[in-house]
Scaffold this active site. Structure first.
Site, PDB file in Angstrom:
ATOM      1  N   ASP A   2       1.376  12.274   2.930  1.00 13.82           N
ATOM      2  CA  ASP A   2       2.202  12.925   1.905  1.00 13.82           C
ATOM      3  C   ASP A   2       3.022  11.903   1.127  1.00 13.82           C
ATOM      4  O   ASP A   2       2.996  10.710   1.438  1.00 13.82           O
ATOM      5  CB  ASP A   2       3.101  13.989   2.542  1.00 13.82           C
ATOM      6  CG  ASP A   2       3.979  13.437   3.671  1.00 13.82           C
ATOM      7  OD1 ASP A   2       3.983  12.212   3.894  1.00 13.82           O
ATOM      8  OD2 ASP A   2       4.654  14.242   4.331  1.00 13.82           O
ATOM      9  N   ASN A  59      12.459  21.739  10.469  1.00  8.37           N
ATOM     10  CA  ASN A  59      12.124  23.113  10.053  1.00  8.37           C
ATOM     11  C   ASN A  59      10.683  23.477  10.412  1.00  8.37           C
ATOM     12  O   ASN A  59      10.180  24.504   9.958  1.00  8.37           O
ATOM     13  CB  ASN A  59      12.332  23.252   8.537  1.00  8.37           C
ATOM     14  CG  ASN A  59      11.568  22.189   7.755  1.00  8.37           C
ATOM     15  OD1 ASN A  59      10.819  21.415   8.346  1.00  8.37           O
ATOM     16  ND2 ASN A  59      11.752  22.159   6.448  1.00  8.37           N
ATOM     17  N   HIS A  84       7.992  21.775   9.559  1.00  9.37           N
ATOM     18  CA  HIS A  84       6.965  21.353   8.599  1.00  9.37           C
ATOM     19  C   HIS A  84       6.073  20.259   9.178  1.00  9.37           C
ATOM     20  O   HIS A  84       6.457  19.543  10.094  1.00  9.37           O
ATOM     21  CB  HIS A  84       7.576  20.933   7.249  1.00  9.37           C
ATOM     22  CG  HIS A  84       8.215  19.581   7.213  1.00  9.37           C
ATOM     23  ND1 HIS A  84       8.939  19.130   6.131  1.00  9.37           N
ATOM     24  CD2 HIS A  84       8.241  18.560   8.119  1.00  9.37           C
ATOM     25  CE1 HIS A  84       9.363  17.897   6.366  1.00  9.37           C
ATOM     26  NE2 HIS A  84       8.962  17.536   7.562  1.00  9.37           N
ATOM     27  N   GLU A 142       5.728  23.030   3.921  1.00  8.28           N
ATOM     28  CA  GLU A 142       7.052  23.577   4.183  1.00  8.28           C
ATOM     29  C   GLU A 142       6.966  25.033   4.655  1.00  8.28           C
ATOM     30  O   GLU A 142       5.929  25.697   4.451  1.00  8.28           O
ATOM     31  CB  GLU A 142       7.882  23.506   2.892  1.00  8.28           C
ATOM     32  CG  GLU A 142       8.038  22.093   2.334  1.00  8.28           C
ATOM     33  CD  GLU A 142       8.949  21.213   3.169  1.00  8.28           C
ATOM     34  OE1 GLU A 142       8.468  20.649   4.171  1.00  8.28           O
ATOM     35  OE2 GLU A 142      10.136  21.078   2.831  1.00  8.28           O
TER      36      GLU A 142
HETATM   37  P1  PGA Z   1      10.668  12.012  11.576  1.00 10.68           P
HETATM   38  O1  PGA Z   1      10.106  13.048  10.510  1.00 10.68           O
HETATM   39  O2  PGA Z   1       9.471  11.439  12.274  1.00 10.68           O
HETATM   40  O3  PGA Z   1      11.376  10.996  10.734  1.00 10.68           O
HETATM   41  O4  PGA Z   1      11.552  12.779  12.497  1.00 10.68           O
HETATM   42  C1  PGA Z   1       9.259  14.069  10.904  1.00 10.68           C
HETATM   43  C2  PGA Z   1       8.826  14.892   9.735  1.00 10.68           C
HETATM   44  O5  PGA Z   1       9.671  15.357   8.961  1.00 10.68           O
HETATM   45  O6  PGA Z   1       7.621  15.117   9.602  1.00 10.68           O
END
Ligand code: PGA
Length: 241
Positions: free
Chosen positions: A67, A136, A138, A143
């Site tokens: 992404d 959340n 995602h 999302e």
């Molecule tokens: P993080 O992010 O590995 O920095 O906790 C996870 C994500 O939002 O996919």
């Protein structure tokens, strides 16, 4: 779906790196999709170290970036581009043709999506996907509320993603949209590792594994994946019943 718990982030990361190397050893033309973020940092570093130490034949593999933040340039330290090039692609000495990431600055983002979908199709699909999980639920920028059948797409970012996302940037950054590989690609992938560590991820991991499958918590889609593994450390597993 399977859940595997490791004593700590280090052993979890080593296990992820091992699976990545094994995958490429078994199939040198493998297509590997990588997330950026704090969780994949050590797994990616250990993968690079192992691949270099073991002279893994990596020149035929294809690497995809999961992404990107829309409107954030690649030279920004908080971009997914920056993370992947600095942590994985450059240290491995990959050729440009082996790498496919979204350009979040592109004028026409729909072309970015079509190009990524074509790359995935023309290379026979994704062999291995390594993804994190947001607070959340995602995956990438899929999302809450995202349809499960989307291919690559552009999406409005969730409030939590915008707030939590600031942690990647050296200065406050306006974040509104993301461009991401969709959950249909995840479902089509041969193998998916969803990785999480730390106490702060315990509640969302519990919901991901124990609540009903729903696009309100996109990561619950992992429950329906034929070859999905949730790999977590003890702290992230602490609320599982
Ligand atoms: P993080 O992010 O590995 O920095 O906790 C996870 C994500 O939002 O996919």
């Amino acid at each position: 779906m399977e859940t595997k718990t490791y004593p700590d982030y280090e052993t979890l990361s080593a296990a992820v790196a091992q699976i990545m190397c094994d995958n490429i050893r078994q199939k040198p033309t493998a297509v590997i999709c990588l997330a950026s973020g704090h969780t994949p940092l050590l797994p990616c570093r250990l993968f690079v170290q192992k691949a270099n130490d073991e002279h893994l034949h990596i020149s035929e593999a294809t690497f995809l970036g999961l992404d990107e933040w829309v409107g954030v340039p690649p030279e920004n330290e908080g971009s997914c581009h920056y993370f992947l090039y600095n942590t994985v692609f450059n240290p491995l000495g990959l050729q440009a043709g082996q790498i496919h990431v979204f350009n979040g600055m592109a004028e026409d983002l729909s072309i970015e999506c079509e190009t990524m979908d074509d790359v995935i199709e023309n290379n026979g699909g994704i062999d291995l996907m390594i993804v994190g999980i947001g607070m959340n639920g995602h995956i990438g920028f899929n999302e809450p509320g995202v349809p499960f059948n989307h291919l690559s797409h552009v999406i409005e970012l969730d409030k939590t993603t915008i707030e939590v996302g600031q942690k990647y940037f050296p200065a406050a950054t306006t974040l509104t949209k993301g461009i991401t590989i969709g959950l249909q690609h995840l479902m089509n992938a041969n193998k998916v590792l969803l990785i999480a560590n730390g106490e702060k991820k315990a509640a969302i991991i519990q919901q991901t594994i124990e609540s009903e499958v729903s696009n309100q918590i996109p990561a619950t889609i992992m429950q329906t994946h034929k070859n999905g593994i949730i790999m977590i450390d003890a702290a992230a597993s602490s609320l599982l019943s």
